[in-house]
Scaffold this motif. Sequence first.
Motif, PDB file in Angstrom:
ATOM      1  N   HIS A  74       0.835  -1.194   0.000  1.00  0.00           N
ATOM      2  CA  HIS A  74       0.000   0.000   0.000  1.00  0.00           C
ATOM      3  C   HIS A  74       0.872   1.247   0.000  1.00  0.00           C
ATOM      4  N   HIS A  76       0.534   5.754   1.128  1.00  0.00           N
ATOM      5  CA  HIS A  76      -0.248   6.804   1.777  1.00  0.00           C
ATOM      6  C   HIS A  76      -0.046   8.100   1.001  1.00  0.00           C
ATOM      7  N   GLU A  81       5.793   7.878   7.537  1.00  0.00           N
ATOM      8  CA  GLU A  81       5.827   6.975   8.685  1.00  0.00           C
ATOM      9  C   GLU A  81       7.209   6.366   8.892  1.00  0.00           C
ATOM     10  N   PHE A  83       9.059   3.191  10.851  1.00  0.00           N
ATOM     11  CA  PHE A  83       8.885   1.916  11.550  1.00  0.00           C
ATOM     12  C   PHE A  83      10.140   1.635  12.368  1.00  0.00           C
ATOM     13  N   HIS A 136       4.823   0.197  -0.192  1.00  0.00           N
ATOM     14  CA  HIS A 136       5.559  -0.653   0.750  1.00  0.00           C
ATOM     15  C   HIS A 136       4.668  -1.788   1.249  1.00  0.00           C
TER      16      HIS A 136
HETATM   17 ZN   LIG Z   1       2.063   2.215   5.581  1.00  0.00          ZN
END
Ligand SMILES: [Zn+2]
Lengths: 175, 175
Positions: A74, A76, A81, A83, A136
């Motif tokens: 997916h 955005h 973001e 991780f 990703h």
């Molecule tokens: Zn994501």
Amino acid sequence: MKKSEYKKWQRKTCEYFEKAHIVLTEKEKENIEVADFGLGKIEKVGLQLVVYVNTERVCAKELVLFPFQTCPEHKHIEKEETFRCRFGKVYLYVEGEPTANRKCKPPEGDEKYYTVFHEIELNPGDQYTIMPNTLHWFQAGEEGAVVSEFSTKSTDETDIFSDPRIKRIPVIEDD
Amino acid sequence: MKKSEYKKWQRKTCEYFEKAHIVLTEKEKENIEVADFGLGKIEKVGLQLVVYVNTERVCAKELVLFPFQTCPEHKHIEKEETFRCRFGKVYLYVEGEPTANRKCKPPEGDEKYYTVFHEIELNPGDQYTIMPNTLHWFQAGEEGAVVSEFSTKSTDETDIFSDPRIKRIPVIEDD
Ligand SMILES: [Zn+2]
Ligand SMILES: [Zn+2]
């Protein structure tokens, strides 16, 4: 997903938070989100999460992946973001040169919805930042994984999944 | 602060991350920031931190407070921050009705630079969000504390401290 099954995966998720020594309130444990993405094979494709905060500007979550579980590809539109792996191991796949001899494969039967194959291995203490509009997907290793996510505002309903069958928002049915 | 002393407090900080089961890379451990705020009494007034990420939009840090250590009163012009306690206990003081029978006092001799006294107790799993332009200060309990901070971009040099003697950016001198 049936409510009883949903609760079963919530309890399973708590076990991973315990392994990672992450303390949650009772209310947070009850509100653990279990996403099967509408594909009905949660042990293969799914994601479990606790949202700590999600304001207009900042979001922080804790993600759990069961062993070999995949969060599908997916991107955005607006969201950035980071991780950070806390427990276990996660293989993250992003745009860029496909890595040779990759550790993970897309879930069986869903191969055509996976298009990015640059591999990043995250062990506890490792992190990686994904800028908006970057495809990703990620998969846990054999122990599963606990991953902190630090980001701008989350609007899950606007995420763009490569697999058009995916429904991001879980539907819970009474038993 | 002398470099040898700085390194001593970095090592002490690592002990708290171990207690909280927070995994850091070797590079992160070497880069732990030790802030004495220029007041020269770090065990009473100070803060130790690791910055995981700080982009134009998102910042995440891990903070350590030694037992009874105080982070002095300040506010941020733009920054919104959420504190989530991971280990120990932290008493956070914000604007609002002063709490009766408060658990903490401002550091001795610095009382006039502390003006907000609404108390919020954070134990592991508890969190609190501070919006921009809100004065706040905090002090750890007897075990010290480890606190995750999720926020918009950090620009420490623009923080506004109530105590005009404070220098936020640490100065490290060779031994
Ligand atoms: Zn994501
Ligand atoms: Zn602050």
